[in-house]
Scaffold this motif. Structure first.
Motif, PDB file in Angstrom:
ATOM      1  N   ASN A  62      -9.954  -5.300   1.106  1.00 22.94           N
ATOM      2  CA  ASN A  62      -9.699  -6.659   1.589  1.00 22.94           C
ATOM      3  C   ASN A  62      -9.052  -6.708   2.974  1.00 22.94           C
ATOM      4  O   ASN A  62      -8.693  -7.787   3.437  1.00 22.94           O
ATOM      5  CB  ASN A  62      -8.835  -7.416   0.580  1.00 22.94           C
ATOM      6  N   LYS A  63      -8.905  -5.553   3.596  1.00 24.11           N
ATOM      7  CA  LYS A  63      -8.329  -5.529   4.959  1.00 24.11           C
ATOM      8  C   LYS A  63      -9.296  -6.205   5.914  1.00 24.11           C
ATOM      9  O   LYS A  63     -10.495  -6.038   5.833  1.00 24.11           O
ATOM     10  CB  LYS A  63      -8.069  -4.098   5.410  1.00 24.11           C
ATOM     11  N   CYS A 121      -5.053  -0.468  -6.984  1.00 21.41           N
ATOM     12  CA  CYS A 121      -4.445  -1.468  -6.105  1.00 21.41           C
ATOM     13  C   CYS A 121      -4.618  -1.090  -4.640  1.00 21.41           C
ATOM     14  O   CYS A 121      -4.906  -1.953  -3.803  1.00 21.41           O
ATOM     15  CB  CYS A 121      -2.963  -1.634  -6.435  1.00 21.41           C
ATOM     16  N   MET A 122      -4.469   0.202  -4.330  1.00 22.32           N
ATOM     17  CA  MET A 122      -4.645   0.660  -2.953  1.00 22.32           C
ATOM     18  C   MET A 122      -6.093   0.439  -2.493  1.00 22.32           C
ATOM     19  O   MET A 122      -6.331   0.005  -1.367  1.00 22.32           O
ATOM     20  CB  MET A 122      -4.257   2.134  -2.832  1.00 22.32           C
ATOM     21  N   ILE A 123      -7.037   0.717  -3.368  1.00 22.97           N
ATOM     22  CA  ILE A 123      -8.452   0.500  -3.039  1.00 22.97           C
ATOM     23  C   ILE A 123      -8.713  -0.979  -2.793  1.00 22.97           C
ATOM     24  O   ILE A 123      -9.395  -1.352  -1.834  1.00 22.97           O
ATOM     25  CB  ILE A 123      -9.367   1.059  -4.151  1.00 22.97           C
ATOM     26  N   GLU A 124      -8.148  -1.830  -3.630  1.00 26.02           N
ATOM     27  CA  GLU A 124      -8.327  -3.272  -3.462  1.00 26.02           C
ATOM     28  C   GLU A 124      -7.748  -3.742  -2.124  1.00 26.02           C
ATOM     29  O   GLU A 124      -8.359  -4.556  -1.428  1.00 26.02           O
ATOM     30  CB  GLU A 124      -7.669  -4.032  -4.610  1.00 26.02           C
ATOM     31  N   PHE A 156       0.840  -1.200   0.000  1.00 23.08           N
ATOM     32  CA  PHE A 156       0.000   0.000   0.000  1.00 23.08           C
ATOM     33  C   PHE A 156       0.878   1.253   0.000  1.00 23.08           C
ATOM     34  O   PHE A 156       0.643   2.178  -0.786  1.00 23.08           O
ATOM     35  CB  PHE A 156      -0.926  -0.006   1.226  1.00 23.08           C
ATOM     36  N   ASN A 157       1.883   1.285   0.874  1.00 22.23           N
ATOM     37  CA  ASN A 157       2.756   2.458   0.963  1.00 22.23           C
ATOM     38  C   ASN A 157       3.569   2.662  -0.308  1.00 22.23           C
ATOM     39  O   ASN A 157       3.822   3.806  -0.709  1.00 22.23           O
ATOM     40  CB  ASN A 157       3.666   2.356   2.184  1.00 22.23           C
ATOM     41  N   PHE A 158       3.968   1.577  -0.962  1.00 22.61           N
ATOM     42  CA  PHE A 158       4.691   1.714  -2.228  1.00 22.61           C
ATOM     43  C   PHE A 158       3.776   2.339  -3.286  1.00 22.61           C
ATOM     44  O   PHE A 158       4.166   3.268  -3.989  1.00 22.61           O
ATOM     45  CB  PHE A 158       5.213   0.362  -2.710  1.00 22.61           C
ATOM     46  N   PHE A 159       2.554   1.849  -3.387  1.00 23.97           N
ATOM     47  CA  PHE A 159       1.616   2.414  -4.357  1.00 23.97           C
ATOM     48  C   PHE A 159       1.255   3.859  -4.006  1.00 23.97           C
ATOM     49  O   PHE A 159       1.068   4.688  -4.892  1.00 23.97           O
ATOM     50  CB  PHE A 159       0.364   1.553  -4.480  1.00 23.97           C
TER      51      PHE A 159
END
Length: 95
Positions: free
Chosen positions: A93-94, A86-89, A12-15
């Motif tokens: 899914n958290k 990708c961040m939303i996904e 997440f942080n990379f994106f």
């Protein structure tokens, strides 16, 4: 409470870094570094499979390679759009 870093948080942080990058060239470089890292991970995973599992997962492995190939050549705006999705996904899914 665990102090271990969760893989989803790192991804997440990379994106997020891709989305926040103001310099278009650096944004594309970050995206390309993502492709390279994922190709390396895929190759390492495949190398660790026995022959039976390589056959079993052949289609999935190829689909992953095709996905990574489809990311090559993206512009900064396209990378930011992909990273946002990708961040939303990840958030959806958290647990």
């Amino acid at each position: 409470m665990s102090n271990s870093v969760k893989t989803d948080d790192v991804i997440f942080n990379f994106f997020k870094q891709i989305c926040d990058e103001k310099d278009d060239q650096k944004c594309v470089e970050l995206g390309n570094s993502w492709i390279k890292a994922m190709e390396t991970n895929l190759a390492n995973m495949e190398a660790n499979l026995d022959e039976k599992d390589k056959i079993k997962h052949k289609e999935d492995i190829q689909n992953n390679r095709n996905h990574l190939d489809g990311l090559k050549g993206k512009s900064s705006a396209e990378w930011k759009e992909y990273a946002t999705k990708c961040m939303i996904e990840i958030m959806d899914n958290k647990v």
